[in-house]
Design an enzyme around this catalytic site. Sequence first.
Site, short mmCIF file in Angstrom:
data_model
loop_
_atom_site.label_atom_id
_atom_site.label_comp_id
_atom_site.label_asym_id
_atom_site.label_seq_id
_atom_site.Cartn_x
_atom_site.Cartn_y
_atom_site.Cartn_z
CG HIS A 189 -2.50 -24.73 61.58
ND1 HIS A 189 -3.62 -24.78 60.76
CD2 HIS A 189 -2.18 -23.42 61.68
CE1 HIS A 189 -3.93 -23.56 60.37
NE2 HIS A 189 -3.08 -22.71 60.92
NE ARG A 190 -0.34 -33.03 62.13
CZ ARG A 190 0.12 -34.16 62.68
NH1 ARG A 190 0.96 -34.93 62.01
NH2 ARG A 190 -0.26 -34.51 63.90
#
Length: 466
Positions: A439-440
């Site tokens: 999710h980064r």
Amino acid sequence: MAGLLHLHSTLLPSASLLRQRGGGGAQAAAPRRRRACRVEAKIREIFMPALSSTMTEGKIVAWNASEGDRLSKGDPVVVVESDKADMDVETFHDGFLAAVLVPAGESAPVGSAIALLAESEEEIPLARSQAANLSSAAAASPPAPQETVAEESSPAPPPPPAPPAPVAVSAPAPPSPAAQGGARVVASPYAKKLAKELSVDLFSVTGSGPGGRVVAKDVEAAAASPQKASAAAPVAAARPDVPLGSTVPFTAMQGAVSKNMVESLAVPTFRVGYTITTDALDQLYKKIKSKGVTMTALLAKATAMALVQHPVVNSSCRDGQSFTYNSSINIAVAVAIDGGLITPVLQDADKLDIYTLSRKWKELVEKARAKQLQPQEYNSGTFTLSNLGMFGVDRFDAILPPGTGAIMAVGSSQPTVVGTEDGRIGMKNQMQVNVTADHRVIYGSDLAAFLQTLSKIIEDPKDLTF
């Protein structure tokens, strides 16, 4: 390609030079010019090589040479089990295998000495004396954690440290059965390939090679045995795959998988699922299956084509501060093998036609099961597929491999009652896919768009064969 031994030269003066150094100052000065032209004897330490970027220690599967044997540059000396594969390791110099410091069956850290190589036969005693000193120093140090396992498996107390003279630690291990603890087979890559071709169960073969390693002649003898056909099935059925009640240490591969899975916990991931209708893909597969095309290759090709349109899903974050748009689309596919899990990589999957991709996949699987994959064939993936559909699993979540942006878990295609566009009830084959992503660098909208594209390619797969 076999690996090369890491060698470090320890220059030791010959006996004649030692005698010359015992003279007076005037006498010692006279041969000084001659000494500059002399070639000093070399005793080289054979180091445990690093066979992959994640390897921290290796296990000696078997020594292909015995102490005192003459070796030529390029000769395979030792078989090392890394965290991903068994590899024949070659010597980089001519010489004599003077002393084995790490016998077959034991492990050593990458970069540590596992044997000594003498340049000449006359230097073998000197090398063995050096090995005795190393063994004595190791015996005086605190016991390693691995010794606990040995104590648990044997009721007798550990023997006291042996004196340096016998150098017992350097003797190659005697022949032993190919199956070690019922968990794996120690066999040469060619023997494994031959066993597959001749339908020989390696667990039923006793090896005659170094350390009990199964070699080609053992497989050929087993294949020629009249008892092979009747005995192979009962042996395989009766073999206990799990040693009940015992504690078994990780293999090198299992240790690497464990390390990677723990590292993945530090990555903030999320998951998105999608339902894809596979009727058209199933029909295409039936048409071209006879040409050697596999469903894995079809899924890899479809995924690669979708990634071309969504490069952010093919990206990766390695330092926590930036992410890389990978220039190649390399689809890694998880494969369960004896003793672990590995991900052979279909490199440039978007650029290969489906037939070439299928042939490549078949070669990779054969090499993976024979533990012959080269590092670039399993550590270069940019996107991973994990397919359990062949086991009837309808859905599952996969753990993100460190250093990659996403992994897709593929379930089985099953007949499903659905509502048609005209408001009626129909039957379609559908499969569930779940993508786990970092999710980064990848967001929900990125995965949603990617899965929509993938669904369109699979539901109208005409472009997969071009």
